[in-house]
Scaffold this active site. Structure first.
Site, PDB file in Angstrom:
ATOM      1  N   ASP A 133       9.839 -38.214  -4.161  1.00 44.45           N
ATOM      2  CA  ASP A 133      11.183 -38.787  -4.197  1.00 44.45           C
ATOM      3  C   ASP A 133      11.439 -39.435  -5.549  1.00 44.45           C
ATOM      4  OD1 ASP A 133      13.669 -39.491  -3.224  1.00 44.45           O
ATOM      5  OD2 ASP A 133      12.963 -41.317  -2.256  1.00 44.45           O
ATOM      6  N   ASN A 140      18.354 -30.825   3.022  1.00 44.75           N
ATOM      7  CA  ASN A 140      18.699 -30.642   1.608  1.00 44.75           C
ATOM      8  C   ASN A 140      19.750 -29.559   1.375  1.00 44.75           C
ATOM      9  OD1 ASN A 140      15.355 -31.352   0.292  1.00 44.75           O
ATOM     10  ND2 ASN A 140      17.073 -32.710   0.705  1.00 44.75           N
TER      11      ASN A 140
END
Length: 248
Positions: free
Chosen positions: A26, A74
């Site tokens: 991340d 996503n």
């Protein structure tokens, strides 16, 4: 003078390594924003961190490494960003395949990869086939992956193949990670305190280590820091007495 990475490597107890490390990568977008760059620049910079972690894990003898590369959520991102992510994935497999094979690393994927673009599927299948017989570290890339989706897929496979009740051990055989040990250590970069729908079943007793370091800046030294922290923890597995005690 030795650098911090080599100093930390000396502190790692190779007789007490995690059997499986899972990482939520991340911070690519924040890394790019801090530098006034488009988000895709962060994704491209993150490839070097992938290389560092794969090499570092294999060098010290981690049996299984799983990286969370692309979630089922996503797809909600802008199409241009998704396209770049898929292109970077193909580039990584194409460029790193020989190096993975040379280091005896077995490349695998988990997730609903059959829903990816055919050109991406073809590159992934080439990597899997080329390294299938390697006997070193198993390197999983989670693609079009979601923990809830994995459990639903497992239930559907069970319904298609058997009747009656099922145990936890039997259920695990229907997951994407069937045959692999559950993660002992879950690493998350960028300081976020979420598991983001990642390996929900498998991380039931994983030790979690979070760093504020953004993924593109993650290096081997950070990996070693996580492993050293893991080795100092008492693992109780829900019991009163620790099952594994690591002190240094």
């Amino acid at each position: 003078m030795p650098n911090k990475g080599s100093e930390l490597l000396f502190q790692v107890d190779r007789s007490a390594l995690p059997a499986h490390i899972a990482i939520i990568m991340d911070g690519n977008g924040r890394w790019a924003r801090k530098r006034g760059l488009p988000r895709v620049a962060g994704h491209r910079a993150g490839i070097s961190a992938v290389r560092q972690v794969v090499e570092g894990s294999a060098e010290i003898g981690i049996p299984v490494l799983t990286l969370y590369a692309f979630s089922v959520e996503n797809w909600k991102r802008p199409q241009t960003e998704v396209s770049v992510l898929m292109q970077l994935l193909k580039e990584y497999v194409h460029k790193e395949l020989d190096n993975l094979h040379k280091n005896n690393i077995q490349f695998r994927t988990i997730g609903r990869t059959d829903e990816l673009d055919p050109s991406v599927q073809a590159e992934l299948e080439r990597g899997i086939a080329h390294t299938r017989n390697n006997t070193g570290m198993i390197f999983n890339v989670a693609l079009n992956y979601g923990g809830r989706a994995e459990i639903v897929d497992a239930v559907n496979r069970i319904l298609q193949t058997r009747k009656g009740s099922i145990s936890e051990n039997e259920f695990a055989k229907y997951l994407y990670t069937a045959g692999l040990p559950d993660p002992d250590l879950l690493i998350r970069t960028s300081g976020e305190l979420r598991i983001s729908n990642f390996l929900l079943w498998q991380i039931a007793y994983a030790e979690i280590w979070v760093t504020d370091t953004l993924w593109p800046d993650f290096e081997k030294k950070h990996l070693y820091e996580a492993i050293i922290a893991f080795q100092k923890r008492e693992r109780r597995y829900g019991g009163l007495e620790p099952q594994l005690v690591r002190t240094r």
